[in-house]
Design an enzyme around this catalytic site. Structure first.
Site, PDB file in Angstrom:
ATOM      1  N   ASN A   1       0.814  -1.226   0.000  1.00 19.24           N
ATOM      2  CA  ASN A   1       0.000   0.000   0.000  1.00 19.24           C
ATOM      3  C   ASN A   1       0.846   1.274   0.000  1.00 19.24           C
ATOM      4  O   ASN A   1       0.522   2.237  -0.689  1.00 19.24           O
ATOM      5  CB  ASN A   1      -0.992  -0.014   1.168  1.00 19.24           C
ATOM      6  CG  ASN A   1      -0.322  -0.177   2.514  1.00 19.24           C
ATOM      7  OD1 ASN A   1       0.786  -0.692   2.633  1.00 19.24           O
ATOM      8  ND2 ASN A   1      -1.011   0.265   3.561  1.00 19.24           N
TER       9      ASN A   1
ATOM     10  N   GLY B   1       2.430  -5.709   7.670  1.00 21.29           N
ATOM     11  CA  GLY B   1       1.410  -6.422   6.909  1.00 21.29           C
ATOM     12  C   GLY B   1       0.263  -6.850   7.801  1.00 21.29           C
ATOM     13  O   GLY B   1      -0.004  -6.246   8.848  1.00 21.29           O
ATOM     14  N   SER B   2      -0.414  -7.914   7.412  1.00 19.37           N
ATOM     15  CA  SER B   2      -1.622  -8.339   8.099  1.00 19.37           C
ATOM     16  C   SER B   2      -1.302  -8.936   9.464  1.00 19.37           C
ATOM     17  O   SER B   2      -0.222  -9.482   9.701  1.00 19.37           O
ATOM     18  CB  SER B   2      -2.375  -9.369   7.252  1.00 19.37           C
ATOM     19  OG  SER B   2      -1.693 -10.612   7.259  1.00 19.37           O
ATOM     20  N   THR B   3      -2.282  -8.862  10.345  1.00 19.51           N
ATOM     21  CA  THR B   3      -2.111  -9.422  11.673  1.00 19.51           C
ATOM     22  C   THR B   3      -1.934 -10.934  11.623  1.00 19.51           C
ATOM     23  O   THR B   3      -1.118 -11.497  12.365  1.00 19.51           O
ATOM     24  CB  THR B   3      -3.310  -9.037  12.553  1.00 19.51           C
ATOM     25  OG1 THR B   3      -3.334  -7.611  12.701  1.00 19.51           O
ATOM     26  CG2 THR B   3      -3.230  -9.668  13.931  1.00 19.51           C
TER      27      THR B   3
ATOM     28  N   VAL C   1      -0.596 -12.887   9.287  1.00 18.01           N
ATOM     29  CA  VAL C   1       0.762 -13.245   8.872  1.00 18.01           C
ATOM     30  C   VAL C   1       1.761 -12.804   9.937  1.00 18.01           C
ATOM     31  O   VAL C   1       2.724 -13.522  10.243  1.00 18.01           O
ATOM     32  CB  VAL C   1       1.091 -12.614   7.506  1.00 18.01           C
ATOM     33  CG1 VAL C   1       2.542 -12.893   7.122  1.00 18.01           C
ATOM     34  CG2 VAL C   1       0.154 -13.169   6.435  1.00 18.01           C
ATOM     35  N   GLY C   2       1.548 -11.632  10.529  1.00 16.79           N
ATOM     36  CA  GLY C   2       2.454 -11.145  11.559  1.00 16.79           C
ATOM     37  C   GLY C   2       2.521 -12.064  12.766  1.00 16.79           C
ATOM     38  O   GLY C   2       3.595 -12.276  13.346  1.00 16.79           O
TER      39      GLY C   2
ATOM     40  N   GLU D   1       4.502  -4.485  12.570  1.00 15.34           N
ATOM     41  CA  GLU D   1       3.527  -3.395  12.426  1.00 15.34           C
ATOM     42  C   GLU D   1       2.397  -3.960  11.598  1.00 15.34           C
ATOM     43  O   GLU D   1       2.555  -4.225  10.411  1.00 15.34           O
ATOM     44  CB  GLU D   1       4.176  -2.181  11.757  1.00 15.34           C
ATOM     45  CG  GLU D   1       3.430  -0.887  12.050  1.00 15.34           C
ATOM     46  CD  GLU D   1       2.415  -0.528  11.004  1.00 15.34           C
ATOM     47  OE1 GLU D   1       1.206  -0.747  11.265  1.00 15.34           O
ATOM     48  OE2 GLU D   1       2.803  -0.039   9.943  1.00 15.34           O
TER      49      GLU D   1
ATOM     50  N   CYS E   1      -3.177   1.022   6.997  1.00 12.72           N
ATOM     51  CA  CYS E   1      -3.359   0.403   8.311  1.00 12.72           C
ATOM     52  C   CYS E   1      -3.941   1.392   9.315  1.00 12.72           C
ATOM     53  O   CYS E   1      -4.603   0.992  10.272  1.00 12.72           O
ATOM     54  CB  CYS E   1      -2.038  -0.181   8.818  1.00 12.72           C
ATOM     55  SG  CYS E   1      -0.702   1.029   8.971  1.00 12.72           S
TER      56      CYS E   1
END
Length: 478
Positions: A147, A223-225, A227-228, A245, A279
């Site tokens: 993004n 990135g996404s929660t 995957v994080g 983050e 985000c």
């Protein structure tokens, strides 16, 4: 006609070639060669070999590389911005802001190197000197999103390199040129030694290989929660440092004493900038019931005035969503929320990957638009009755990245801010805020704290070392 990008690769890659598509038109922009797991291993070995000499390079010379990269970034602004617009669906003003912010990050990193990096600590042992300092981690893996591909790579890349680390950068596929290959060329031309930076476009297997490689001592992931969380689990098991983050479902709060037109302007910016694919997007508009109807009318009026189209060929406010999967997600959340009783005040439709700025009224906490991170140009409005109810609504979300509070009573705003489980709160402003000298980060499902910006960069991209010394060895009892 596709663009030729092979010359941008710092080293040949052995993965498959895939088409890089333009979201606005579906046209193929270029053939993108991906990295393989074997390429990750080779890059990690090269990075580990090159890092020691780079870390030993005098700080002023490393700073000179950062400053030269900054100047080259400005000189090549048109190229970076064009790719940001076509590759990621950014409108030109957003791309220009992102480039200027990345320029600032490079200069901040150059200045960071000259700051004190340790302390002389007192000792209880006579004649002992204790030196405590921060030293490079070694090899840092950076996994960046699509993004804000340039900025969100640069905010880790610049300080990591400046502080003496080598870097493996995996950009998102849709962002591999603007936030990856062009950066490899930029730093190469700025004088960064070979092997210190490798750019590895790829699928999930490439990111997984970077995380697992024993030569990589830290992962910085945006990135996404979901995957994080997985990356955090892996890094914990491997005893690696990790900066996460992640996602957000950010509260945009309008109290009954707010300037409604100003609040609506801020709410529209926070909700619709870059098609809401941020985000820090203003994801939940929590408005006091006394002014909810007035705010909804003002926000819907602004949403209806926003033009949607191809940012490469038209002057528009909103470009396309990044891909069909994201378009389907946004449309599905809106449909499901309306089916549960919310009202459509603006937007709610689109063609192809384009989606209009959308305002939903009467959204309750059990509806998808309240619960989910939408990541699209949708502003759900939920009324509340009092401060305690408001705090409960905000803190009911597992996310805690950013929030905004609009009120004429700054003391009340500050008191409320301190009750929110949110990493960043902006009073009489909007949620999409960043100042690069201030630590940035969220709580809960939004990440593991303020990891980027200002003084925390020196802590985040280094590790500590204690060296003690005495002029003559003491004699121990045995």
């Amino acid at each position: 006609m596709t663009e030729k990008i092979a010359h941008l690769y710092p080293a040949p890659l052995t993965g498959p070639q895939v088409p890089l598509l333009e979201p606005a038109t579906g046209a193929t922009l270029a053939g993108l060669r991906l990295a393989s797991v074997a390429d990750v291993a080779a890059a990690a070995e090269a990075a580990a070999t090159a890092q020691a000499a780079w870390a030993a390079t005098p700080f002023d010379q490393r700073a000179a590389v950062m400053r030269r990269a900054a100047e080259l970034l400005r000189e090549r602004a048109d190229t970076f911005n064009r790719w940001n617009v076509r590759e990621c669906g950014s409108i030109l003003p957003k791309a220009e802001w992102e480039l200027n912010a990345s320029y600032e990050q490079l200069h901040n990193a150059a200045g960071l190197i000259a700051q004190p990096h340790g302390h002389i600590m007192p000792s209880s042992v006579p004649g002992r000197t204790n030196l405590w300092s921060r030293v490079p981690i070694g090899v840092v893996g950076i996994i960046a999103p699509w993004n804000y591909p340039l900025l969100l790579a640069m905010r880790s890349l610049a300080p990591a390199l400046a502080l003496g680390n080598a870097v493996l950068l995996k950009p998102a596929l849709q962002g591999s040129v603007c936030g990856g290959l062009l950066l490899a060329e930029l730093f190469r031309d700025a004088g960064l030694p070979a092997g210190v930076l490798s750019v590895l476009p790829g699928e999930a297997d490439v990111g997984d290989a970077i995380v697992r490689d024993a030569r990589v001592g830290m992962i910085s992931f945006t990135g996404s929660t979901a995957v994080g969380k997985r990356i955090g689990e892996l890094c914990g098991g491997l005893l690696k440092k990790v900066a996460l983050e992640l996602g957000g479902n950010n509260a945009f709060i309008v109290l009954e004493d707010a300037d409604i037109e100003a609040a609506a302007s801020h709410g529209a910016w926070g909700a619709f900038l870059h098609q809401g694919q941020i985000c820090m997007q203003a994801g939940r508009h929590l408005v006091h019931e006394a002014v909810a109807a007035q705010y909804a009318e003002a926000l819907a009026r602004r949403a209806k005035a926003l033009r949607v189209g191809n940012p490469d060929t038209e002057t528009v406010h909103l470009g396309p969503l990044i891909n069909a999967q994201q378009r389907a997600k946004v449309g599905g959340i809106v449909r499901d929320t309306l089916a549960r009783g919310a009202s459509l005040l603006a937007g709610g439709k689109g063609e192809g990957l384009f989606y209009e700025a959308t305002v939903l009224g009467g959204v309750t906490p059990d509806m998808p638009a309240f619960i989910d991170e939408i990541f699209g140009p949708v502003a759900p409005i939920t009324p509340f009755a009092g401060d305690d109810a408001l705090v409960a609504l905000v803190n009911s979300s597992p996310y805690g990245l950013s929030a905004a509070i609009h009120t004429r009573d700054l003391a009340r705003g500050l008191e409320l801010a301190q009750r929110l489980k949110t990493g960043m709160v902006h009073i009489n402003d909007q949620t999409v805020n960043a100042e690069f000298n201030v630590p940035f980060g969220g709580m809960g499902a939004s990440g593991n704290g303020g990891r980027f910006g200002g003084p925390v960069n020196a802590e985040e991209f280094t590790q500590s070392q204690w060296v003690s010394m005495v002029s003559r060895p003491v004699t121990y009892p045995f």
